[in-house]
Design a protein around this motif. Structure first.
Motif: not given
Length: 135
Positions: A52-55, A57-58, A61-63, A79-85
């Motif tokens: 959920d966090v990468p979505r 953040v995305e 960033l779009d906003a 995976m998204d680089p934010i979701g991997f950790p």
């Protein structure tokens, strides 16, 4: 499952005399099982956060993105680089929870094995003994 085993363990420990070694072992086993269950819960929350966090953040960033500048899509091992950790942290917390649950179960099994060996000549439950003694 680990919380159910911990509840049974704590209930059984309450029936024993205060200060007995078996009671202390059962309480320690229950504490390990509760610790494992809490770690499983934390791992589940982290795993959902890794999706959920990468979505979020995305969309943030779009906003904030200026019009006309394309944003690059990046992945790291699919995976998204934010979701991997977050996913990796969830995996590690889950493994530690498995270790805690395994320690609790091993202590519980060894304690019940000790209780079963106290009466080596009796291999049947009391209901079966009653049936055999009445014949």
């Amino acid at each position: 499952v680990t919380l159910a085993l911990a509840a049974v363990t704590f209930s059984y420990a309450r029936t024993l005399k205060e200060g007995s070694a078996i009671r202390d072992e059962l309480v320690f086993s229950g504490e390990r099982l509760v610790g494992g269950a809490v770690l499983f819960l934390i791992a589940s929350i982290l795993k959902h956060a890794s999706h959920d966090v990468p979505r979020h953040v995305e969309s943030l960033l779009d906003a904030l993105q200026h019009r006309g500048i394309p944003r690059q899509d990046m992945t790291f091992l699919g995976m998204d680089p934010i979701g991997f950790p977050l996913g990796f942290a969830a995996f590690m917390v889950f493994l530690i929870g498995l270790l805690y649950a395994q320690m609790g179960i091993m202590i519980l099994v060894s304690t019940t094995g000790y209780r079963a060996k106290r009466r080596p000549g009796i291999l049947r439950f009391s209901l079966q003994r009653r049936c055999m003694s009445s014949t």
